[in-house]
Design an enzyme around this catalytic site. Structure first.
Site, PDB file in Angstrom:
ATOM      1  CB  SER A 164      -0.960  -0.034   1.187  1.00 58.37           C
ATOM      2  OG  SER A 164      -1.918   0.983   1.084  1.00 58.37           O
ATOM      3  CG  ASP A 229      -7.882  -2.504  -2.491  1.00 58.81           C
ATOM      4  OD1 ASP A 229      -8.485  -1.635  -1.833  1.00 58.81           O
ATOM      5  OD2 ASP A 229      -6.671  -2.735  -2.379  1.00 58.81           O
ATOM      6  CG  HIS A 258      -6.208  -1.772   0.907  1.00 58.43           C
ATOM      7  ND1 HIS A 258      -5.552  -1.580  -0.297  1.00 58.43           N
ATOM      8  CD2 HIS A 258      -5.534  -1.024   1.818  1.00 58.43           C
ATOM      9  CE1 HIS A 258      -4.537  -0.754  -0.121  1.00 58.43           C
ATOM     10  NE2 HIS A 258      -4.498  -0.410   1.147  1.00 58.43           N
TER      11      HIS A 258
END
Length: 395
Positions: A164, A229, A258
């Protein structure tokens, strides 16, 4: 206007757990001396061994406090795996710290048979300072130098892993290391601003401009992203994979979101396959004699800095041997914002003997006896990572 947008983007990017999930204490004098006898307690300047509290004590885990070039002290943990040839440098997501990632790091090291170094960004966990884009660049560079100087790792045996927001410092460093072995980006972002707005151009006030940096990475790149996600759309991962110079077979986890990709059996299977393939590749052969550390050229935020970095890397580039020279046949959900047409001749390091792991995945994690997924469920993995402002946040 630009400064305000940049501040907003930064606020959306950093959510250090409060309070931290672990502590960091200096080693007792006797323990410190014992480690020093092994040549590891006192590393290079600004590196001191500490003991993490609130997490299980393991004999193959060592923790350090490292001084960065921006004056902050970051806490890092090194998991040693006997017989490992490669080292994974892991940059975690934006709402986790080492205490929450501890068991995952230990399990990844064992399952992948790699040494693993994880760390907390400035302002996270027991690291000092405040989180910022530039601080994260200094943080990962300090950890990388610790791997080289203290643990005798070599650039050509290091895999950078960014999850991320961690894809930002990961790709920034990777774009400046010509002999890096490989890169993994997990639920990555194209840029900070693109997470919030569907902009088609890169603005000077944007943060983590991965879209501009990934074409500068010379080593194989693995992209992992969940198709469901809702925080960072899967199109971010697909676009970065298209822009990668040396592609490895991506993993699009069908139904994955996610924060839960580690719970899917295909996650660890694909990572193991990737590490195995990378181990079989010959080390990168670069003509440049300087490989002890990254160049600072690509850390400039303006377009001139990006262009200069491109010039530095392109004129001495040599392509690496590849496992598979096939073009990718995956054309689903091609990112709309991609206008780069230079991908046609890029290599792939996909394995041609096995079907793609990115198709026909089950919609939900399978209930299996897979040890890795089971362990992650058992420890209630809290690798929370969200770009949305918490509802209970203050001013």
């Amino acid at each position: 206007m630009g400064g305000v947008t940049s501040t907003v983007a930064a606020r959306f990017a950093f959510f250090p757990p409060n309070p931290p999930s672990y502590g960091a204490e200096p080693l007792p004098p006797a323990a410190d001396a014992g480690a020093a006898g092994a040549g590891e307690a006192k590393g290079k300047e600004g590196s001191v061994v500490v003991e993490l509290t609130g997490v299980p004590r393991r004999g193959n885990v060592e923790s350090r406090r490292l001084r960065t070039k921006r004056g902050t002290d970051v806490v890092a943990m090194y998991v040693r795996q006997t017989g490992a040839k490669l080292t994974l440098l892991y940059s975690h997501g934006n709402a986790a710290d080492l205490g929450q990632m501890y068991e995952l790091f230990v399990e990844l090291s064992a399952h992948l048979n790699v040494n693993l170094m994880g760390y907390d960004y400035s302002g996270y966990g027991q690291s000092s300072g405040k989180p910022s884009e530039q601080n994260t660049y200094a943080d990962i560079e300090a950890v990388y130098r610790c791997l080289i100087e203290t643990y005798a790792a070599a650039e050509e045996n290091i895999i950078l892993y960014g999850q991320s927001v961690g894809s930002g410092p990961t790709l920034d460093l990777a774009s400046r290391l010509p002999r890096l072995r490989a890169v993994v980006v997990h639920s990555p972002i194209l840029s900070g601003l693109r997470v919030m707005y569907p902009v088609k151009h890169t603005y000077w006030f944007d943060i983590y401009k991965n879209i501009d940096k990934i074409p500068l990475v010379r080593c194989p790149v693995l992209v992992i992203h969940g198709t469901a996600d809702e925080v960072v759309d899967c199109s971010h991962g697909r676009a970065l994979w298209e822009l990668a110079k040396v592609k490895y077979e991506p993993l699009w986890v069908k139904g994955g979101n996610h924060c839960n990709l580690e719970l899917y059996p295909e996650y660890i299977k694909h990572l193991k396959k990737f590490v195995g393939a990378i181990e079989k590749l010959p080390p990168p052969n670069d003509e440049s004699p300087e490989s002890s550390g990254p160049s600072d050229s690509s850390t400039q935020t303006g377009p001139e800095g990006t262009e200069e970095s491109r010039k530095i890397t392109d004129h001495r580039e040599k392509t690496r041997p590849s496992i598979d020279y096939r073009k990718s046949t995956d054309r689903r959900d091609k990112p709309r914002g991609s206008t780069d047409r230079r991908d046609k001749g890029r290599k792939s390091v996909d394995n041609p003997d096995r079907p793609r792991a990115s198709v026909d995945q089950p919609d939900r994690p399978r209930k299996s006896v897979d040890r890795f997924g089971g362990m992650m469920k058992a420890v209630r993995l809290r690798n929370i990572d969200c770009f949305k402002v918490p509802t209970a946040s203050g001013s």
